[in-house]
Design a protein around this motif. Structure first.
Motif, PDB file in Angstrom:
ATOM      1  N   LEU A  88    -103.635  56.905  17.257  1.00 25.31           N
ATOM      2  CA  LEU A  88    -104.340  57.896  16.444  1.00 25.31           C
ATOM      3  C   LEU A  88    -104.578  57.393  15.028  1.00 25.31           C
ATOM      4  CD1 LEU A  88    -102.536  61.181  17.583  1.00 25.31           C
ATOM      5  CD2 LEU A  88    -104.629  60.144  18.487  1.00 25.31           C
ATOM      6  N   GLN A  89    -103.600  56.701  14.461  1.00 23.36           N
ATOM      7  CA  GLN A  89    -103.774  56.172  13.112  1.00 23.36           C
ATOM      8  C   GLN A  89    -104.892  55.142  13.062  1.00 23.36           C
ATOM      9  OE1 GLN A  89     -99.797  54.766  12.303  1.00 23.36           O
ATOM     10  NE2 GLN A  89     -99.222  56.632  11.203  1.00 23.36           N
ATOM     11  N   THR A  90    -104.983  54.307  14.084  1.00 24.25           N
ATOM     12  CA  THR A  90    -106.034  53.282  14.130  1.00 24.25           C
ATOM     13  C   THR A  90    -107.415  53.922  14.143  1.00 24.25           C
ATOM     14  OG1 THR A  90    -104.547  51.767  15.307  1.00 24.25           O
ATOM     15  CG2 THR A  90    -106.907  51.304  15.417  1.00 24.25           C
ATOM     16  N   TRP A  91    -107.565  55.005  14.921  1.00 17.37           N
ATOM     17  CA  TRP A  91    -108.861  55.678  14.968  1.00 17.37           C
ATOM     18  C   TRP A  91    -109.169  56.375  13.641  1.00 17.37           C
ATOM     19  CZ3 TRP A  91    -112.824  54.943  17.887  1.00 17.37           C
ATOM     20  CH2 TRP A  91    -112.652  54.413  19.165  1.00 17.37           C
ATOM     21  N   LEU A  92    -108.159  56.929  13.016  1.00 17.54           N
ATOM     22  CA  LEU A  92    -108.397  57.588  11.735  1.00 17.54           C
ATOM     23  C   LEU A  92    -108.822  56.576  10.671  1.00 17.54           C
ATOM     24  CD1 LEU A  92    -108.397  60.109  10.019  1.00 17.54           C
ATOM     25  CD2 LEU A  92    -105.939  59.817   9.659  1.00 17.54           C
ATOM     26  N   HIS A  98    -115.836  53.914   8.302  1.00 17.40           N
ATOM     27  CA  HIS A  98    -117.238  54.280   8.480  1.00 17.40           C
ATOM     28  C   HIS A  98    -117.730  55.167   7.343  1.00 17.40           C
ATOM     29  CE1 HIS A  98    -116.960  52.723  12.622  1.00 17.40           C
ATOM     30  NE2 HIS A  98    -118.283  52.806  12.662  1.00 17.40           N
ATOM     31  N   LEU A  99    -116.841  56.000   6.837  1.00 15.38           N
ATOM     32  CA  LEU A  99    -117.225  56.926   5.780  1.00 15.38           C
ATOM     33  C   LEU A  99    -117.063  56.337   4.385  1.00 15.38           C
ATOM     34  CD1 LEU A  99    -115.587  60.159   7.250  1.00 15.38           C
ATOM     35  CD2 LEU A  99    -118.028  59.757   6.941  1.00 15.38           C
ATOM     36  N   GLY A 100    -116.436  55.157   4.309  1.00 15.26           N
ATOM     37  CA  GLY A 100    -116.198  54.560   3.008  1.00 15.26           C
ATOM     38  C   GLY A 100    -115.022  55.171   2.270  1.00 15.26           C
ATOM     39  N   TYR A 101    -114.130  55.839   3.009  1.00 11.56           N
ATOM     40  CA  TYR A 101    -112.956  56.454   2.383  1.00 11.56           C
ATOM     41  C   TYR A 101    -111.823  55.439   2.266  1.00 11.56           C
ATOM     42  CZ  TYR A 101    -115.098  61.017   3.425  1.00 11.56           C
ATOM     43  OH  TYR A 101    -115.945  62.097   3.504  1.00 11.56           O
ATOM     44  N   ARG A 102    -110.891  55.720   1.377  1.00 12.36           N
ATOM     45  CA  ARG A 102    -109.678  54.907   1.298  1.00 12.36           C
ATOM     46  C   ARG A 102    -108.817  55.148   2.533  1.00 12.36           C
ATOM     47  NH1 ARG A 102    -106.796  56.334  -4.221  1.00 12.36           N
ATOM     48  NH2 ARG A 102    -107.166  58.409  -3.313  1.00 12.36           N
ATOM     49  N   HIS A 103    -108.033  54.146   2.903  1.00 16.61           N
ATOM     50  CA  HIS A 103    -107.143  54.305   4.053  1.00 16.61           C
ATOM     51  C   HIS A 103    -106.086  55.363   3.743  1.00 16.61           C
ATOM     52  CE1 HIS A 103    -108.011  50.133   6.041  1.00 16.61           C
ATOM     53  NE2 HIS A 103    -109.105  50.854   5.837  1.00 16.61           N
ATOM     54  N   PRO A 104    -105.752  56.183   4.704  1.00 15.67           N
ATOM     55  CA  PRO A 104    -104.745  57.227   4.466  1.00 15.67           C
ATOM     56  C   PRO A 104    -103.358  56.629   4.254  1.00 15.67           C
ATOM     57  CG  PRO A 104    -105.364  57.155   6.779  1.00 15.67           C
ATOM     58  CD  PRO A 104    -106.306  56.244   6.072  1.00 15.67           C
TER      59      PRO A 104
END
Length: 201
Positions: A88-92, A98-104
């Protein structure tokens, strides 16, 4: 422009034209994610079946010289790092890319990290349904993870699942369905008041 769902292959509704997945598949994916999370979810239940003997597949084999393992490997593999949580973490992370967000940033233990990943994935599912080119792979991997978790949480052995308790007589006929019925020999009837004819010597 997509006119069919990449998950189930069905035609998309007019309002879903161009999306990667239909609303029905996204709702199913959302439900599967919910089933994994929480203190009573499928992931949390893996901890209850780690001990040997909780399932028949860990029963000792007669005559074996190898000592049984102190823990069941399959639920351990699913619940450890590299298992369901990592999937699940890999998909997130992929969706964030894809969205250009920082990694959680993951917080807490594995249960907390799974809940965090599930919560964030559910928020981003509408975007993924519309834009993510690998939504079908996400659906397939989550469904596989849910199925594997469900397979571990069995309270009855396979033998108990297949056979119900039967009355001894019914159990005998269940194992021998073609066993012939026992009948007494039928004698030739003799009418009352008449003496059978003497046989010639």
């Amino acid at each position: 422009m997509n006119t069919t769902c990449t998950v189930c292959g069905h035609d998309l509704w007019h309002t879903e034209q161009g999306h990667q997945a239909c609303g029905a598949c996204i709702r199913r994916l959302d439900r599967m994610l919910q089933d994994l999370a929480g203190p009573h979810g499928l992931y949390a239940q893996l901890a209850t079946v780690l001990q040997p003997g909780t399932l028949a597949d860990n029963a000792r084999v007669s005559g074996s010289r190898t000592a049984p393992l102190p823990i069941r490997l399959e639920p351990l593999s699913l619940s450890s790092r590299g298992g369901v949580v990592t999937i699940l973490q890999t998909w997130l992370v992929d969706i964030h890319d894809h969205l250009g967000y920082r990694h959680p940033r993951w917080q807490g233990g594995l249960q907390g990290q799974l809940d965090q990943a599930v919560s964030r994935l559910r928020i981003l599912l509408p975007w993924a349904a519309e834009n993510h080119p690998a939504i079908a792979e996400l659906f397939a991997e989550v469904r596989q993870a849910v199925g594997q978790c469900r397979a571990q949480d069995l309270r009855r052995t396979p033998r108990q699942t297949r056979h119900r308790r039967l009355h001894p007589l019914r159990r005998h006929h269940a194992h021998h369905p073609r066993h012939p019925r026992t009948t007494l020999p039928v004698r030739n009837p003799v009418r009352v008041g008449r003496t059978p004819a003497a046989q010639p010597r």
